[in-house]
Design a protein around this motif. Structure first.
Motif, short mmCIF file in Angstrom:
data_model
loop_
_atom_site.label_atom_id
_atom_site.label_comp_id
_atom_site.label_asym_id
_atom_site.label_seq_id
_atom_site.Cartn_x
_atom_site.Cartn_y
_atom_site.Cartn_z
N UNK A 62 74.83 4.82 -7.09
CA UNK A 62 74.28 5.11 -7.97
C UNK A 62 72.25 4.45 -7.86
N UNK A 63 72.64 3.69 -6.85
CA UNK A 63 71.48 2.77 -5.78
C UNK A 63 70.88 4.13 -5.34
N UNK A 64 70.74 4.32 -4.55
CA UNK A 64 69.90 5.82 -4.36
C UNK A 64 69.91 6.88 -4.74
N UNK A 65 70.34 6.96 -6.26
CA UNK A 65 70.17 7.69 -7.40
C UNK A 65 68.83 7.35 -8.59
N UNK A 66 68.97 6.02 -7.70
CA UNK A 66 68.24 5.52 -8.95
C UNK A 66 66.62 5.80 -8.02
N UNK A 67 67.09 5.60 -6.86
CA UNK A 67 65.78 5.63 -5.77
C UNK A 67 65.25 7.73 -5.89
N UNK A 68 66.08 8.27 -5.74
CA UNK A 68 66.32 9.91 -5.73
C UNK A 68 65.55 10.21 -7.15
N UNK A 69 65.87 9.89 -8.41
CA UNK A 69 65.27 9.82 -9.64
C UNK A 69 64.12 9.67 -9.60
N UNK A 70 63.77 8.66 -9.32
CA UNK A 70 61.82 7.63 -8.63
C UNK A 70 61.28 8.77 -7.73
N UNK A 71 61.80 9.22 -6.51
CA UNK A 71 60.78 10.06 -6.15
C UNK A 71 61.01 12.24 -6.22
N UNK A 72 61.99 12.66 -7.22
CA UNK A 72 61.68 13.56 -7.49
C UNK A 72 60.84 13.55 -8.69
N UNK A 73 61.20 12.30 -9.47
CA UNK A 73 59.64 11.90 -10.63
C UNK A 73 59.12 11.97 -10.25
N UNK A 74 58.44 11.68 -9.34
CA UNK A 74 56.88 11.14 -8.35
C UNK A 74 56.69 12.93 -8.31
N UNK A 75 57.68 14.14 -7.45
CA UNK A 75 57.30 15.03 -7.32
C UNK A 75 56.54 15.62 -8.32
N UNK A 76 57.65 15.91 -9.58
CA UNK A 76 57.24 16.31 -10.62
C UNK A 76 55.83 15.99 -11.22
N UNK A 77 55.31 14.70 -11.14
CA UNK A 77 54.33 14.53 -11.73
C UNK A 77 53.19 15.22 -10.94
N UNK A 78 53.73 15.83 -9.45
CA UNK A 78 52.18 16.99 -8.79
C UNK A 78 52.77 18.13 -8.64
N UNK A 79 53.56 18.67 -9.69
CA UNK A 79 54.18 20.01 -9.79
C UNK A 79 53.02 20.44 -11.11
N UNK A 80 53.25 19.26 -12.14
CA UNK A 80 52.88 20.04 -13.59
C UNK A 80 51.56 19.52 -13.93
N UNK A 81 51.12 20.19 -14.31
CA UNK A 81 48.99 20.08 -14.34
C UNK A 81 49.25 19.19 -15.39
N UNK A 82 48.02 18.10 -15.56
CA UNK A 82 48.30 16.41 -15.80
C UNK A 82 48.19 17.04 -17.99
N UNK A 83 47.73 17.64 -18.46
CA UNK A 83 47.62 18.34 -19.61
C UNK A 83 48.81 18.05 -20.55
N UNK A 84 49.62 19.00 -19.63
CA UNK A 84 51.33 19.10 -19.65
C UNK A 84 52.03 17.81 -19.37
N UNK A 85 51.85 17.67 -18.26
CA UNK A 85 52.57 16.40 -18.68
C UNK A 85 52.15 15.19 -19.82
N UNK A 86 50.85 14.99 -19.94
CA UNK A 86 50.76 14.49 -20.75
C UNK A 86 51.79 14.74 -22.26
N UNK A 87 52.00 16.07 -22.71
CA UNK A 87 52.70 16.85 -24.15
C UNK A 87 54.19 16.18 -23.90
N UNK A 88 54.52 16.96 -22.61
CA UNK A 88 55.73 15.91 -21.98
C UNK A 88 56.00 14.63 -21.94
N UNK A 89 55.23 13.55 -21.55
CA UNK A 89 55.38 12.40 -21.93
C UNK A 89 55.20 11.49 -23.37
#
Length: 109
Positions: A62-89
């Motif tokens: 679970x600990x490495x999974x938590x770190x991976x979740x954080x890292x993937x979330x950062x990657x998604x922030x780079x993939x998705x345009x800011x406007x769409x990201x705000x809608x999702x959030x």
């Protein structure tokens, strides 16, 4: 993949229209599997369920999974345009918004 697990958790937690717009921003290789998911919002999805799914699918603790979740979330922030990201959030409950962490750049000393 980790990206697919995290994206699937987000897609299942938000309304269908928002999920479709979010999926459109992701790599095309993920579109089919994400579009086949049950329509949301599934209120049973949480950061913990996504973390657990990562641990199970990738056979990690679970600990490495938590770190991976954080890292993937950062990657998604780079993939998705800011406007769409705000809608999702805005569609995610407050306690799930950390799935898409807001990175703060710290200068190297």
């Amino acid at each position: 993949t980790a990206l697919e697990v995290v994206a699937a958790g987000i897609v299942r937690r938000i309304p269908p229209r928002e999920a479709s717009d979010f999926i459109a921003q992701l790599p095309s290789e993920l579109h089919e599997s994400l579009l086949d998911l049950p329509a949301g919002p599934d209120r049973n999805i949480s950061l913990d369920t996504i973390r657990s799914e990562l641990a199970a699918r990738l056979d990690i603790e679970r600990e490495p999974a938590a770190k991976l979740l954080y890292d993937v979330g950062l990657a998604l922030r780079r993939l998705v345009n800011p406007g769409e990201l705000e809608h999702v959030l805005t569609q995610l409950p407050v306690d799930m918004r950390d799935v898409l962490p807001d990175a703060v750049d710290h200068p190297t000393p």
